[in-house]
Design a protein around this motif. Structure first.
Motif, mmCIF file in Angstrom:
data_model
loop_
_atom_site.group_PDB
_atom_site.id
_atom_site.type_symbol
_atom_site.label_atom_id
_atom_site.label_comp_id
_atom_site.label_asym_id
_atom_site.label_seq_id
_atom_site.Cartn_x
_atom_site.Cartn_y
_atom_site.Cartn_z
ATOM 1 N N GLY A 83 0.764 -1.233 0.000
ATOM 2 C CA GLY A 83 0.000 0.000 0.000
ATOM 3 C C GLY A 83 0.797 1.287 0.000
ATOM 4 N N THR A 84 2.059 1.267 0.424
ATOM 5 C CA THR A 84 2.791 2.524 0.555
ATOM 6 C C THR A 84 4.035 2.622 -0.325
ATOM 7 O OG1 THR A 84 3.952 1.592 2.476
ATOM 8 C CG2 THR A 84 2.024 2.968 2.919
ATOM 9 N N LEU A 85 4.653 1.505 -0.652
ATOM 10 C CA LEU A 85 5.899 1.529 -1.420
ATOM 11 C C LEU A 85 5.633 1.117 -2.859
ATOM 12 C CD1 LEU A 85 8.279 -0.133 1.201
ATOM 13 C CD2 LEU A 85 7.608 2.263 0.969
ATOM 14 N N PRO A 86 6.300 1.739 -3.838
ATOM 15 C CA PRO A 86 6.022 1.479 -5.259
ATOM 16 C C PRO A 86 6.754 0.250 -5.786
ATOM 17 C CG PRO A 86 7.604 3.246 -5.070
ATOM 18 C CD PRO A 86 7.230 2.861 -3.657
ATOM 19 N N LEU A 87 6.935 0.204 -7.106
ATOM 20 C CA LEU A 87 7.431 -1.020 -7.738
ATOM 21 C C LEU A 87 8.842 -1.417 -7.328
ATOM 22 C CD1 LEU A 87 9.548 -0.057 -10.145
ATOM 23 C CD2 LEU A 87 7.461 0.275 -11.455
ATOM 24 N N TRP A 88 9.631 -0.464 -6.805
ATOM 25 C CA TRP A 88 10.971 -0.866 -6.375
ATOM 26 C C TRP A 88 10.941 -1.759 -5.139
ATOM 27 C CZ3 TRP A 88 11.231 1.327 -1.626
ATOM 28 C CH2 TRP A 88 10.784 2.629 -1.419
ATOM 29 N N THR A 89 9.756 -1.952 -4.574
ATOM 30 C CA THR A 89 9.569 -2.976 -3.535
ATOM 31 C C THR A 89 10.183 -4.303 -3.961
ATOM 32 O OG1 THR A 89 7.531 -1.995 -2.670
ATOM 33 C CG2 THR A 89 7.812 -4.353 -2.347
ATOM 34 N N TRP A 90 10.101 -4.594 -5.267
ATOM 35 C CA TRP A 90 10.469 -5.910 -5.796
ATOM 36 C C TRP A 90 11.890 -5.957 -6.356
ATOM 37 C CZ3 TRP A 90 7.243 -9.569 -4.372
ATOM 38 C CH2 TRP A 90 5.886 -9.265 -4.189
ATOM 39 N N ASP A 91 12.702 -4.975 -6.095
ATOM 40 C CA ASP A 91 14.054 -4.957 -6.674
ATOM 41 C C ASP A 91 14.856 -6.216 -6.344
ATOM 42 O OD1 ASP A 91 13.689 -2.522 -7.853
ATOM 43 O OD2 ASP A 91 14.994 -1.396 -6.488
ATOM 44 N N ARG A 103 9.422 -13.596 -17.653
ATOM 45 C CA ARG A 103 9.213 -12.221 -18.089
ATOM 46 C C ARG A 103 8.468 -11.529 -16.946
ATOM 47 N NH1 ARG A 103 11.074 -8.453 -21.626
ATOM 48 N NH2 ARG A 103 9.476 -7.419 -22.880
ATOM 49 N N VAL A 104 9.064 -10.507 -16.347
ATOM 50 C CA VAL A 104 8.535 -9.936 -15.110
ATOM 51 C C VAL A 104 7.928 -8.560 -15.359
ATOM 52 C CG1 VAL A 104 9.074 -9.226 -12.754
ATOM 53 C CG2 VAL A 104 10.230 -11.218 -13.760
ATOM 54 N N LEU A 105 6.662 -8.414 -14.981
ATOM 55 C CA LEU A 105 5.950 -7.139 -15.058
ATOM 56 C C LEU A 105 5.696 -6.635 -13.645
ATOM 57 C CD1 LEU A 105 4.257 -4.900 -16.470
ATOM 58 C CD2 LEU A 105 2.294 -6.478 -16.328
ATOM 59 N N ARG A 106 6.118 -5.421 -13.382
ATOM 60 C CA ARG A 106 5.752 -4.758 -12.121
ATOM 61 C C ARG A 106 5.337 -3.332 -12.454
ATOM 62 N NH1 ARG A 106 11.582 -3.335 -9.332
ATOM 63 N NH2 ARG A 106 12.841 -3.492 -11.230
ATOM 64 N N GLU A 220 19.220 4.560 0.229
ATOM 65 C CA GLU A 220 18.805 4.844 -1.154
ATOM 66 C C GLU A 220 17.289 4.771 -1.282
ATOM 67 O OE1 GLU A 220 19.144 2.850 -5.625
ATOM 68 O OE2 GLU A 220 20.545 2.235 -4.051
ATOM 69 N N TYR A 221 16.687 3.758 -0.652
ATOM 70 C CA TYR A 221 15.235 3.615 -0.724
ATOM 71 C C TYR A 221 14.523 4.702 0.075
ATOM 72 C CZ TYR A 221 15.801 -0.799 -3.141
ATOM 73 O OH TYR A 221 16.124 -1.755 -4.062
ATOM 74 N N ARG A 222 15.145 5.183 1.145
ATOM 75 C CA ARG A 222 14.558 6.304 1.872
ATOM 76 C C ARG A 222 14.444 7.528 0.958
ATOM 77 N NH1 ARG A 222 15.335 9.071 7.335
ATOM 78 N NH2 ARG A 222 16.829 7.466 7.977
ATOM 79 N N GLN A 223 15.500 7.762 0.169
ATOM 80 C CA GLN A 223 15.482 8.906 -0.741
ATOM 81 C C GLN A 223 14.446 8.711 -1.846
ATOM 82 O OE1 GLN A 223 16.996 11.665 0.068
ATOM 83 N NE2 GLN A 223 17.828 10.582 1.864
ATOM 84 N N LEU A 224 14.301 7.495 -2.328
ATOM 85 C CA LEU A 224 13.271 7.217 -3.336
ATOM 86 C C LEU A 224 11.875 7.413 -2.755
ATOM 87 C CD1 LEU A 224 14.748 4.069 -5.123
ATOM 88 C CD2 LEU A 224 14.363 6.326 -6.137
ATOM 89 N N PHE A 225 11.707 7.018 -1.502
ATOM 90 C CA PHE A 225 10.421 7.233 -0.842
ATOM 91 C C PHE A 225 10.126 8.722 -0.725
ATOM 92 C CE2 PHE A 225 8.105 8.252 3.044
ATOM 93 C CZ PHE A 225 6.923 7.574 2.818
#
Length: 328
Positions: A83-91, A103-106, A220-225
């Motif tokens: 609910g709060t973090l975008p597609l980079w959740t799955w990095d 073949r991965v779709l996010r 890095e993810y904090r900055q993306l957030f």
């Protein structure tokens, strides 16, 4: 009337003026504080997206940011974030899946990442419509393997219940089911907005850091957030999600999928305080034929903190009895 029994008219008027001045001053201070902490200083428009790069598609409710990676002929696996973090959740999961031949779709859900923040009600119906339209616009007609985490698990179970012919295998990681209640105070108009504006984002950011723990890329993810919350509409979309049925009751969808002849995997960390053992047991009761994997000692940040183990569970499940060839 005795002398001194009432205030002189001039004193009453002075008192009213004083109250009015203090009230106005308080409102001004609140307004100044409100705008001083406003993080939503940027507009996510075509020019901004051109500078950001990436791939986008216009759907009926707004522009959706997505990534499609891996072998062109590989079976499609769709990753649905929480609910709060975008597609980079799955990095942490994408490399393992693409190396395994998928073949991965996010994609970023509305209100998150680089997708639009439409002025709509953020409910189960909106998220189902976005996923269905995205698959259709990308001409993905064959059944996909669907993986959802947290709220994304609710989206995945709903989608599988509504469109069973569009889903092959289903993986749920610490999924929502029911009774996941947001603080009641956020449901009140004005008060909810004030809380979300002043302290809400800080609370969400603190939660983000707890999910990543000591992960080397946590900063890095904090900055993306912080980047995603700087675009106008994030806060409003989050409040709408909390106020409507996005975190509501998914029990009927679990029942429906439980009656399907479908391979399903449920993964959960035993120290998860957001998706509790009782919730997980409710899922298992409604889907008695699913495969269940408990990761001892892990919490709601399971896909970050236990990425290697999670990736192995996912790949083993998806490649078992399938035609996918694992790439060396």
């Amino acid at each position: 009337m005795r002398r001194g029994a009432a205030f002189p008219q001039s004193k009453i008027g002075l008192k009213k003026k004083l109250i009015a001045i203090l009230s106005a001053s308080a409102l001004i201070l609140i307004a100044v504080a409100y705008w001083a902490v406003d993080r939503e200083t940027r507009v996510l428009d075509a020019a901004e997206r051109a500078a950001l790069g990436g791939t986008y598609v216009a759907l009926s409710d707004g522009v959706t940011h997505y990534k499609l990676e891996g072998p062109l002929e590989g079976p499609v696996t769709v990753l649905v974030h929480g609910g709060t973090l975008p597609l980079w959740t799955w990095d942490q999961q994408v490399p393992a899946l693409t190396q395994a031949g998928f073949r991965v779709l996010r994609y970023d859900q509305y209100g998150r990442g680089y997708s639009d923040r439409p002025d709509l009600i953020y409910n189960q119906e909106l998220y189902q419509r976005q996923l269905l339209e995205l698959l259709n616009r990308l001409s993905i007609k064959e059944p996909v393997d669907l993986i959802g985490v947290s709220l994304g698990g609710g989206i995945a179970i709903n989608f599988t219940a509504l469109y069973p012919d569009r889903v092959n295998r289903l993986i749920l990681i610490a999924p929502v089911i029911e009774d996941y209640r947001a603080p009641a105070v956020l449901r009140y108009p004005i008060i909810g907005e004030l809380i979300a504006h002043t302290v809400g984002i800080r609370i969400v950011e603190k939660r983000l850091l707890s999910l990543f723990g000591d992960h080397p890329d946590a900063e890095e993810y904090r900055q993306l957030f912080r980047q995603q919350v700087s675009y106008r509409g994030f806060r409003k979309s989050l409040l709408s999600l909390l106020r409507h049925n996005a975190l509501g009751d998914y029990a009927s969808a679990y029942d429906a999928v439980g009656r399907q002849q479908r391979r399903c995997l449920l993964i959960w960390g035993t120290a998860d305080q957001e998706i509790t053992r009782d919730m997980v047991n409710a899922v298992r009761a409604r889907m008695p034929n699913l495969t269940f994997e408990a990761v001892e000692g892990s919490d709601h940040g399971i896909i970050f903190k236990e990425a290697e183990q999670i990736n192995q569970l996912i790949v083993d499940f998806l490649t078992r009895d399938s035609q996918v060839t694992v790439q060396e």
